[in-house]
Design a protein around this motif. Structure first.
Motif, PDB file in Angstrom:
ATOM      1  N   ILE A 265       0.840  -1.199   0.000  1.00  0.00           N
ATOM      2  CA  ILE A 265       0.000   0.000   0.000  1.00  0.00           C
ATOM      3  C   ILE A 265       0.876   1.250   0.000  1.00  0.00           C
ATOM      4  CG2 ILE A 265      -1.843  -1.241   1.197  1.00  0.00           C
ATOM      5  CD1 ILE A 265      -1.158   0.376   3.721  1.00  0.00           C
ATOM      6  N   PRO A 266       0.384   2.356  -0.548  1.00  0.00           N
ATOM      7  CA  PRO A 266       1.181   3.585  -0.601  1.00  0.00           C
ATOM      8  C   PRO A 266       1.615   4.059   0.781  1.00  0.00           C
ATOM      9  CG  PRO A 266      -0.759   3.748  -2.015  1.00  0.00           C
ATOM     10  CD  PRO A 266      -0.927   2.499  -1.204  1.00  0.00           C
ATOM     11  N   ASP A 267       2.749   4.742   0.826  1.00  0.00           N
ATOM     12  CA  ASP A 267       3.267   5.247   2.101  1.00  0.00           C
ATOM     13  C   ASP A 267       2.273   6.190   2.780  1.00  0.00           C
ATOM     14  OD1 ASP A 267       5.586   3.797   1.860  1.00  0.00           O
ATOM     15  OD2 ASP A 267       6.761   5.457   1.019  1.00  0.00           O
ATOM     16  N   GLN A 415     -14.417  -1.190  -8.213  1.00  0.00           N
ATOM     17  CA  GLN A 415     -13.172  -1.528  -8.895  1.00  0.00           C
ATOM     18  C   GLN A 415     -12.308  -0.278  -9.096  1.00  0.00           C
ATOM     19  OE1 GLN A 415     -10.327  -3.837 -11.021  1.00  0.00           O
ATOM     20  NE2 GLN A 415     -12.029  -4.485  -9.754  1.00  0.00           N
ATOM     21  N   LYS A 416     -12.944   0.789  -9.530  1.00  0.00           N
ATOM     22  CA  LYS A 416     -12.215   2.036  -9.789  1.00  0.00           C
ATOM     23  C   LYS A 416     -11.563   2.569  -8.518  1.00  0.00           C
ATOM     24  CE  LYS A 416     -13.118   6.920 -10.680  1.00  0.00           C
ATOM     25  NZ  LYS A 416     -14.179   7.936 -10.929  1.00  0.00           N
ATOM     26  N   THR A 417     -12.327   2.653  -7.427  1.00  0.00           N
ATOM     27  CA  THR A 417     -11.787   3.289  -6.229  1.00  0.00           C
ATOM     28  C   THR A 417     -10.715   2.431  -5.563  1.00  0.00           C
ATOM     29  OG1 THR A 417     -12.382   4.445  -4.188  1.00  0.00           O
ATOM     30  CG2 THR A 417     -13.569   2.393  -4.642  1.00  0.00           C
ATOM     31  N   LEU A 418     -10.872   1.098  -5.575  1.00  0.00           N
ATOM     32  CA  LEU A 418      -9.862   0.252  -4.943  1.00  0.00           C
ATOM     33  C   LEU A 418      -8.583   0.193  -5.764  1.00  0.00           C
ATOM     34  CD1 LEU A 418     -12.024  -2.682  -3.522  1.00  0.00           C
ATOM     35  CD2 LEU A 418     -11.146  -0.662  -2.336  1.00  0.00           C
ATOM     36  N   GLN A 419      -8.690   0.196  -7.079  1.00  0.00           N
ATOM     37  CA  GLN A 419      -7.488   0.261  -7.907  1.00  0.00           C
ATOM     38  C   GLN A 419      -6.773   1.593  -7.688  1.00  0.00           C
ATOM     39  OE1 GLN A 419      -5.933  -1.879  -9.670  1.00  0.00           O
ATOM     40  NE2 GLN A 419      -7.361  -3.484 -10.304  1.00  0.00           N
ATOM     41  N   THR A 420      -7.548   2.657  -7.531  1.00  0.00           N
ATOM     42  CA  THR A 420      -6.958   3.985  -7.364  1.00  0.00           C
ATOM     43  C   THR A 420      -6.165   4.081  -6.067  1.00  0.00           C
ATOM     44  OG1 THR A 420      -8.731   5.007  -8.667  1.00  0.00           O
ATOM     45  CG2 THR A 420      -7.456   6.453  -7.224  1.00  0.00           C
ATOM     46  N   VAL A 421      -6.744   3.620  -4.947  1.00  0.00           N
ATOM     47  CA  VAL A 421      -6.010   3.727  -3.669  1.00  0.00           C
ATOM     48  C   VAL A 421      -4.818   2.779  -3.628  1.00  0.00           C
ATOM     49  CG1 VAL A 421      -7.979   4.530  -2.337  1.00  0.00           C
ATOM     50  CG2 VAL A 421      -7.543   2.094  -2.493  1.00  0.00           C
ATOM     51  N   ALA A 422      -4.944   1.628  -4.258  1.00  0.00           N
ATOM     52  CA  ALA A 422      -3.837   0.666  -4.229  1.00  0.00           C
ATOM     53  C   ALA A 422      -2.610   1.189  -4.951  1.00  0.00           C
ATOM     54  CB  ALA A 422      -4.277  -0.658  -4.849  1.00  0.00           C
ATOM     55  N   HIS A 423      -2.814   2.071  -5.928  1.00  0.00           N
ATOM     56  CA  HIS A 423      -1.694   2.551  -6.742  1.00  0.00           C
ATOM     57  C   HIS A 423      -1.513   4.061  -6.619  1.00  0.00           C
ATOM     58  CE1 HIS A 423      -3.139  -1.243  -8.723  1.00  0.00           C
ATOM     59  NE2 HIS A 423      -1.855  -1.505  -8.621  1.00  0.00           N
ATOM     60  N   ALA A 429      -0.919  11.883  -3.747  1.00  0.00           N
ATOM     61  CA  ALA A 429      -1.406  10.637  -3.163  1.00  0.00           C
ATOM     62  C   ALA A 429      -2.298  10.886  -1.956  1.00  0.00           C
ATOM     63  CB  ALA A 429      -0.229   9.740  -2.778  1.00  0.00           C
ATOM     64  N   GLY A 430      -1.977  11.888  -1.150  1.00  0.00           N
ATOM     65  CA  GLY A 430      -2.794  12.175   0.025  1.00  0.00           C
ATOM     66  C   GLY A 430      -4.206  12.543  -0.345  1.00  0.00           C
ATOM     67  N   ASP A 431      -4.350  13.364  -1.362  1.00  0.00           N
ATOM     68  CA  ASP A 431      -5.687  13.754  -1.829  1.00  0.00           C
ATOM     69  C   ASP A 431      -6.424  12.559  -2.406  1.00  0.00           C
ATOM     70  OD1 ASP A 431      -7.577  16.013  -2.372  1.00  0.00           O
ATOM     71  OD2 ASP A 431      -7.304  15.323  -4.434  1.00  0.00           O
ATOM     72  N   ASN A 436     -11.101   8.407  -1.940  1.00  0.00           N
ATOM     73  CA  ASN A 436     -11.373   7.050  -2.400  1.00  0.00           C
ATOM     74  C   ASN A 436     -11.566   6.145  -1.189  1.00  0.00           C
ATOM     75  OD1 ASN A 436     -11.022   6.690  -5.538  1.00  0.00           O
ATOM     76  ND2 ASN A 436      -9.478   8.178  -4.897  1.00  0.00           N
ATOM     77  N   LEU A 437     -12.016   4.927  -1.435  1.00  0.00           N
ATOM     78  CA  LEU A 437     -12.365   4.006  -0.362  1.00  0.00           C
ATOM     79  C   LEU A 437     -11.119   3.387   0.254  1.00  0.00           C
ATOM     80  CD1 LEU A 437     -14.815   2.581   1.028  1.00  0.00           C
ATOM     81  CD2 LEU A 437     -14.513   0.744  -0.652  1.00  0.00           C
ATOM     82  N   MET A 438     -11.026   3.450   1.591  1.00  0.00           N
ATOM     83  CA  MET A 438      -9.928   2.848   2.340  1.00  0.00           C
ATOM     84  C   MET A 438     -10.516   1.832   3.311  1.00  0.00           C
ATOM     85  SD  MET A 438      -7.808   6.316   3.283  1.00  0.00           S
ATOM     86  CE  MET A 438      -6.619   5.434   4.303  1.00  0.00           C
ATOM     87  N   PHE A 439     -10.491   0.554   2.943  1.00  0.00           N
ATOM     88  CA  PHE A 439     -10.980  -0.487   3.835  1.00  0.00           C
ATOM     89  C   PHE A 439     -10.081  -0.589   5.065  1.00  0.00           C
ATOM     90  CE2 PHE A 439     -13.169  -3.020   0.261  1.00  0.00           C
ATOM     91  CZ  PHE A 439     -14.418  -2.554   0.638  1.00  0.00           C
ATOM     92  N   GLY A 440     -10.657  -1.050   6.162  1.00  0.00           N
ATOM     93  CA  GLY A 440      -9.860  -1.292   7.360  1.00  0.00           C
ATOM     94  C   GLY A 440     -10.706  -1.937   8.438  1.00  0.00           C
ATOM     95  N   GLY A 441     -10.077  -2.722   9.305  1.00  0.00           N
ATOM     96  CA  GLY A 441     -10.782  -3.282  10.443  1.00  0.00           C
ATOM     97  C   GLY A 441     -11.058  -2.212  11.476  1.00  0.00           C
ATOM     98  N   THR A 442     -12.060  -2.442  12.312  1.00  0.00           N
ATOM     99  CA  THR A 442     -12.448  -1.404  13.265  1.00  0.00           C
ATOM    100  C   THR A 442     -11.399  -1.160  14.343  1.00  0.00           C
ATOM    101  OG1 THR A 442     -13.690  -3.066  14.517  1.00  0.00           O
ATOM    102  CG2 THR A 442     -14.917  -1.756  12.924  1.00  0.00           C
TER     103      THR A 442
END
Length: 472
Positions: A265-267, A415-423, A429-431, A436-442
């Motif tokens: 994942i990006p820094d 698909q669009k938002t997850l590909q975007t955050v992954a790369h 990158a911060g913007d 975009n969607l950032m999955f994460g556990g609670t």
């Protein structure tokens, strides 16, 4: 702290630590290979994984098909090639240690074709198949065809009962374990039922005990249960270890491997994880899958909430209180709304939300012209990444390849938002991460409070596994 011993899984003894699969280029061969090399079960996601060219560069997933079906075929090809590449990387890094599992979402578009394609292209390299996000009845059949163990993801004993009785009993010897994914605590898509309250988390222990009771009724006393969702320090789960009522238990970590040196994942995403506060990750129901999902609260989710709040009901003929004519769209087609809703809509339009988009529920949501163009372009660009998508109305079932409903502008192209955050690399990158969607556990907020990560420390996967094994 009790000793944390190895566990029998998939026919071998490994550490009771499983890497949680995270789709669309997050759980890669590098992260899963190092997890397996440390002695656990590494998990390669084969949900639209990255593939590489001859020089080792990531191949951009560009869709040139004229129709959704043509783009869907391109997506399946990308997914198979990416899955094969990532599994090979994981196998090479693991060097025969641990286990390599492949994870896929059952409701991914073309899931069965992708699973079979990756297995055929990596014969002998994958030790187990993990699958959830739906009811993967045919998972055991696919595993049996290729002689690998399988690991269904469930959130209740009832779900496993249905899977076993309908299908899994035919290949019970290949059931390597059952993943209990806590629907309130795990990251990504979660399996909350219509009877469960997303705002009232239940204690996982009684639910897992019920799952073990159901498994014992089928003679699965020694088949491991893998606890997923909310696991951080194992000392907090000490009562689960060597508990005769629970039987053999392993623990799955999905969120913690995000913050490792091998994590792709990006820094900027890693830095964001270190600043989260309790409550910054929560369940929402905007996903085009129809499932609840757990993600970081950012501008992306706030816009989706605001979009749904700018919503009124309409009818095409005046009835009841819906007698006020209202003009919609460039053609000025008239629908009928209540007088109060007409006033609300006119206020939104004065604020710049001039476009009223129809939903499958006979409501209008109001957005800016720019957002309307983005929504319509994303819907038109659908490549069928899900078996059914409420955002674009795609369905992989012919002959119409639609779900029979109007496309829903209250959702988004996943698909669009997850590909975007992954790369998301580079100065903006911060913007990108914010919108975009950032999955994460609670429990992701614990990165900021756990002393292990003090002063911005980012461990290797090996160091993280070593730390987890201390229990603290």
């Amino acid at each position: 702290m009790k000793a944390i011993n190895t566990i029998r899984m998939g026919g071998v003894d490994i550490l009771p630590l499983v890497e949680g699969g995270k789709g669309v280029s997050i759980s890669t061969g590098a992260s899963s290979g190092h997890w397996a090399a440390a002695g656990g079960a590494g998990t390669v996601s084969i949900v639209n994984a990255d593939s590489y060219d001859a020089d080792g560069n990531i191949v951009p997933q560009i869709y040139r098909g004229r129709t959704r079906l043509e783009k869907h075929e391109e997506l399946i090809d990308y997914a198979i090639r990416g899955g094969i590449d990532q599994v090979r990387v994981a196998h090479e890094i693991a060097g025969g240690r641990g286990r390599i599992h492949a994870n896929i979402l059952w409701e991914m578009g073309g899931a069965e074709r992708v699973i079979r394609g990756v297995l055929e292209g990596t014969k002998g390299l994958i030790n187990g198949l993990t699958c959830g996000a739906g009811m993967p009845y045919r998972l055991s059949d696919i595993a049996a065809e290729h002689g690998v163990h399988y690991y269904p993801i469930v959130s209740s004993a009832r779900a496993f009962n249905a899977l076993w009785r309908r299908s899994y009993h035919k290949s019970g010897e290949l059931l390597g374990g059952v993943v209990y994914e806590d629907p309130w605590r795990a990251g990504g898509h979660n399996g909350l039922s219509n009877t469960e309250n997303p705002l009232s988390p239940e204690d996982p222990l009684p639910r897992v005990l019920a799952l073990r009771k159901q498994m014992r009724a089928f003679g699965l006393d020694d088949t491991p249960i893998i606890m997923a969702g909310g696991v951080w320090w194992l000392e907090e789960w000490e009562d689960w270890i060597d508990n005769p009522e629970l039987g053999p238990v392993a623990f799955q970590f999905g969120t913690r491997p995000l913050l490792t040196r091998e994590s792709p994942i990006p820094d900027v995403w890693k830095r964001r994880l270190m600043t989260l506060k309790k409550g910054d990750v929560f369940l929402n129901r905007f996903s085009p899958t129809g499932f609840y999902s757990s993600a970081v609260n950012n501008a992306f989710l706030r816009e989706l909430r605001a979009r749904s709040e700018r919503q009124i009901a309409f009818v095409v003929e005046p009835v009841g209180e819906h007698t006020t004519p209202f003009s919609v769209g460039a053609r000025g087609r008239v629908v009928y709304v209540t007088a109060a809703d007409s006033e609300r809509a006119l206020l939104w339009q004065r604020e710049g939300y001039t476009e009223g988009l129809r939903t499958p529920d006979n409501t209008l949501v109001f957005v800016t012209p720019e957002k309307a163009r983005e929504i319509l372009a994303d819907q038109a660009g659908c490549m069928g990444c899900l078996s059914e998508c409420r955002f674009s109305n795609w369905s992989q079932r012919g002959p119409s390849y639609t779900n029979g409903h109007k496309a829903d502008p209250r959702s988004y192209c996943i698909q669009k938002t997850l590909q975007t955050v992954a790369h998301a690399h580079g100065p903006d990158a911060g913007d990108v991460m914010e919108h975009n969607l950032m999955f994460g556990g609670t429990n992701a907020w614990r990165f900021a409070t756990d002393p292990y990560y003090a002063n911005g420390f980012v461990p290797t996967v090996g160091q993280l596994v070593e730390r987890i094994m201390t229990g603290r």
